[in-house]
Scaffold this active site. Structure first.
Site, mmCIF file in Angstrom:
data_model
loop_
_atom_site.group_PDB
_atom_site.id
_atom_site.type_symbol
_atom_site.label_atom_id
_atom_site.label_comp_id
_atom_site.label_asym_id
_atom_site.label_seq_id
_atom_site.Cartn_x
_atom_site.Cartn_y
_atom_site.Cartn_z
ATOM 1 N N HIS A 217 27.817 45.471 42.639
ATOM 2 C CA HIS A 217 27.070 46.463 41.867
ATOM 3 C C HIS A 217 26.644 45.981 40.493
ATOM 4 O O HIS A 217 25.811 46.604 39.854
ATOM 5 C CB HIS A 217 27.871 47.762 41.727
ATOM 6 C CG HIS A 217 27.806 48.593 42.966
ATOM 7 N ND1 HIS A 217 28.601 48.364 44.050
ATOM 8 C CD2 HIS A 217 27.016 49.636 43.315
ATOM 9 C CE1 HIS A 217 28.319 49.232 45.010
ATOM 10 N NE2 HIS A 217 27.355 50.010 44.589
ATOM 11 N N GLY A 218 27.219 44.883 40.037
ATOM 12 C CA GLY A 218 26.781 44.377 38.749
ATOM 13 C C GLY A 218 27.680 43.264 38.268
ATOM 14 O O GLY A 218 28.861 43.209 38.610
#
Lengths: 458, 390
Positions: free
Chosen positions: A320-321
């Site tokens: 997600h990041g």
């Protein structure tokens, strides 16, 4: 280009649809490839190269796998080529600076960060092409020998930049021959506008409140404000992401593709286990098929299962990041999933109301970890949520955003599905409602460019 | 699915899936064509700015993405029925009971207020610049007047619980800090006198400026701080300019009350020169008919101008020579300075935003004092005060 923009709605979309529907059948995939590449190139033309690399490498790799079915070593080498290229692109573009930062911090180095921007959608399409190569390797699907068709699959603009992650197996048939009737187009239009409204009317508005909370500063929040803020973010992320998926599915349907569903009323879940079967479903099943089950899933005893879950949730978070908070966010869910497997799920199954409260609470706290990238900020925010001052400050925000948030909350329940079905049953009313919603969406898009120039008079 | 193709009714019209599709194709196609056909506008009255024009295509701009960004801005700015859509959004926001639009808060009695949640770092930088400036010219008295914005004074009219920056608290802190640090600096505190007249028409409802009356009360605070006798407001003849729709209205997209009225007072004898031209009248009444009516005060922020009291017998601060004040200011000063003509023979008025030289050459002249006058939000966001050091 994003779907929720005037340029997409009133330039790209009409022209793309016109070209697509006018094209004779044998050219449709070619047209789709060209318009998808244009869509991707808009704003960052250089990165179309990645698209070409991705198409070429996976085409060659899958062909190699296909030709070497009987030679396990060469077959593996071709799979490795695809995996290394895709993961290499993803790691290189998305995680280089994270790695540099952490190496610097750990060893006191002073490497300069690399000036790269993240290519749009790279997390999605690399996972998509990975799934293709692995499926070919496993013999679940034959390699695609038509370069145009394959290119169209990789670049297909509806899901290119924000999913759903579509496996080649799922749309292979449609890619080869598809028919589209007016019922499909109707339902595609409906889903697209529903998605547009989710994004423009709910997500963006809830997002404005979350922006304000950040501007006010977490240190200044009262307890009710902290909850209001994270409630806003909870709605923002769902309607943003869910809305985008709906728009993709709707557009796909108009073009004759049936994409897998990506969100299924996640906030109505009664456990974290269930939540993750309803939230970003194509990512969940990706990790399940290509990481969890190959590692043995739950077939090798409980301790091994826990380990497998740990890996999967570490990766899910990290996907997600490129920042530690996302890793913690993934591991946070890992903890609850293990607890639920141990004993919690049984209890939750017997206490429905408590289960709903538990789930929404766990998820809201998770969004704090997700939304705030610095760890100190997360701590401060959680502290405000659980022991912040009980003052009436921020009362204004309850009044001003209350109705928006209530509507958002209502629309994130299964009621939406029910209302939508009822509406759809009466086609005239459906058409009227959708066009009104569409115009209101456009008014917000125009309104966001309404930007009075005042500064010079200060 | 197939069988309910034609048997749904809407009024007397049977709508088929084909018809449904046709409706949306029509909407999309018509809007597409109408948007293309609509001639571009160059200026938006309502927003008071030039709209984006069609960018010219070049390979370099296409490759680095600026063409695409410019093109999107162009499409946004020139979109079909732009005003209508903006109003529709405003209506929808109102139906959602939003207390604000475009970062403008709808207050009581038709007041519009700025939403101002964070104090930018620029504020401290600017305060430091002033401190440095005072140290560079220790022999010249420097008066600092940072006017609070309407929301900070008219808190009765503000909705409850907006977590705006507490301007009054910040200003008090700044005053203490500045005055204890330098001997030639004083901060003029205007919040108490403004608060004491909260019932008066101190700020425009639809604009971010204070009214001339608001400026007058601040002027009395200035006089008190400098130990001079203020002229009574009733000594001047007022003139009114009605129908003023200000900047807050433009941002908010809707008014929730009547338009404002601008009042200006005759100052007999006073005149200005603008880059050597003049004498010109104190008020530029050609602006009174336009949209930007506040621009009638001091010609709407020229980079430099001189205001002359133009008469004998102003109350001189020193009997022997002309009194000269250097004013460094933003537009809050424009309706304030006319009152100072009663006390200074000559005021050199500099707007640092458009003044592209350092201030040091000016400082070599002979000044009785320097007045730095800004409004709080304008001051906190202005990155031109650095020019004070050059």
């Amino acid at each position: 280009m994003v779907f929720s923009s005037l340029i997409f709605l009133f330039r790209f979309l009409p022209l793309a649809l016109l070209a697509y529907f006018l094209a004779p059948r044998f050219l449709k995939n070619g047209v789709l490839l060209v318009i998808s590449l244009f869509f991707y190139a808009w704003g960052e033309p250089r990165y179309v190269l990645i698209m070409f690399i991705s198409i070429a490498v996976d085409y060659i790799a899958s062909g190699g796998i296909e030709r070497n079915r009987s030679n396990p070593i060469r077959k593996r080498l071709f799979l490795a080529l695809s995996i290394c290229t895709n993961l290499g692109l993803l790691l290189g573009f998305k995680y280089s600076n994270f790695l540099i930062e952490n190496l610097n911090a750990a060893f006191g180095l002073a490497m300069a960060p690399i000036a790269i921007t993240l290519p749009l959608g790279i997390s999605f399409y690399t996972f998509q092409t990975l799934s293709y190569s692995i499926d070919v390797y496993r013999g679940e699907v034959p390699a695609e020998r038509n370069l145009i068709d394959f290119g169209a699959y990789v670049c297909l603009f509806p899901q290119l930049i924000a999913g759903p992650i579509v496996r080649y197996v799922d749309i292979r048939k449609a890619l080869k021959s598809r028919t589209v009737d007016f019922e499909q187009i109707e339902s595609g239009i409906g889903l697209f506008i529903l998605g547009l409204a989710s994004k423009v009317l709910i997500a963006n508005n809830a997002g404005m409140l979350w922006d304000d909370i950040q501007k006010i500063g977490f240190g200044n929040l009262s307890l009710p404000m902290a909850w209001l803020g994270i409630a806003a973010f909870t709605l923002q992320i769902y309607f943003d992401f869910g809305g985008y998926s709906l728009m993709a599915i709707g557009l796909g349907r108009i073009l004759g593709f049936e994409f897998p569903r990506n969100f299924d009323d996640p906030y109505a879940a009664k456990s974290v286990t269930e939540f993750w079967r309803r939230w970003h479903m194509t990512l969940g099943s990706w990790f399940r098929s290509y990481v969890y089950i190959p590692m043995g899933g739950n077939q090798k005893g409980f301790p091994r299962q826990v380990f497998n879950l740990l890996i999967v949730w570490f990766l899910t978070g990290f996907w997600h990041g490129a920042s530690w908070n996302f890793v913690f966010w993934g591991l946070y869910f890992f903890v609850f999933l293990v607890l639920e497997k141990l004993f919690l799920l049984k209890w939750l199954n017997r206490h429905t109301i408590a289960a709903h409260v538990y789930l929404i609470g766990v998820v809201m706290v998770s969004w704090v970890i997700f939304a705030i990238t610095d760890i100190g900020g997360i701590g401060l925010y959680l502290q405000k949520m659980f022991s912040g001052p009980l003052t009436g400050e921020g009362l204004y925000y309850f009044k001003s955003y209350g109705l928006t948030l209530i509507l958002g909350a209502l629309f994130s329940t299964p009621l939406t599905k029910k209302w939508y079905a009822q509406l759809k049953a009466r086609r005239g009313v459906f058409a009227l409602t959708l066009s009104v919603i569409f115009f209101v969406c456009v008014s917000y898009l125009v309104g966001s460019s309404f930007n009075p120039f005042l500064y010079f008079r200060f | 699915m197939k069988n309910n193709n034609t048997n749904r009714r809407w009024g007397k019209i049977r709508l088929t899936a084909k018809g449904f599709t046709a409706i949306f194709i029509l909407i999309l196609a018509l809007m597409f064509l109408a948007d293309i056909a609509e001639p571009d506008k160059s200026f938006s009255e309502r927003e008071n700015r030039y709209l984006a024009e069609k960018p010219t295509l070049s390979a370099a701009h296409l490759l680095n993405g600026t063409f695409e960004t410019d093109y999107e801005t162009y499409i946004d700015d020139q979109f079909l029925w732009r005003d209508g859509f903006v109003n529709l959004k405003g209506l929808s926001e109102a139906m959602l009971l939003k207390g604000e639009n475009n970062a403008i808060i709808f207050g009581k009695d038709g007041y519009l207020f700025n939403k101002y949640l964070t104090l930018p770092d620029q504020y401290e930088k600017n305060i430091n610049a002033i401190e440095q400036f005072a140290q560079n010219y220790p022999e010249i008295p420097i008066h600092v007047l940072i006017a609070p914005n309407s929301y900070a004074v008219l808190d009765q009219k503000m909705p409850e619980g907006v977590m705006n920056v507490d301007e009054i608290a910040v200003l008090n802190e700044t005053k203490q800090m500045l005055e204890s640090g330098s001997t030639n600096l004083d901060c003029i505190e205007t919040a108490s006198v403004l608060n004491a007249h909260e019932e008066a028409y101190l700020y425009y409802r639809s604009d971010h400026h204070w009214t001339t009356e608001g400026a007058y009360w601040a002027y009395t605070a200035y006089c008190k701080a400098e130990g001079i006798e203020p002229v009574s407001l009733s000594a001047y003849t007022p003139h009114e300019v009605p129908g003023f729709y200000g900047t807050l209205y433009a941002s908010a997209g809707r008014l929730n009350g009547d338009p404002d009225v601008i009042t200006y007072y005759d100052i007999p004898g006073a005149y200005v020169t603008l880059s050597g031209e003049g004498p010109l009248p104190l008020y530029d009444l050609s602006d009174a008919d336009g949209r930007d009516k506040y621009g009638l005060f001091l010609y709407n922020n020229p980079s430099q101008m001189t205001v002359f009291s133009g008469k004998e017998g102003v109350q001189p601060l020193s009997d022997e020579k002309k009194t000269r004040l250097l004013v460094i200011k933003d537009s809050y000063a424009n309706c304030f300075l006319p009152f100072l003509t009663a006390h200074y023979d000559e005021m050199e008025v500099v707007d640092l935003r458009y003044f592209n030289r350092g201030i040091s050459a000016l400082m070599e002249e002979d000044w009785d004092a320097v007045l730095i006058l800004y409004n709080f939000i304008g001051f906190s966001e202005d990155n031109n005060l650095i020019k004070l050091m050059h």
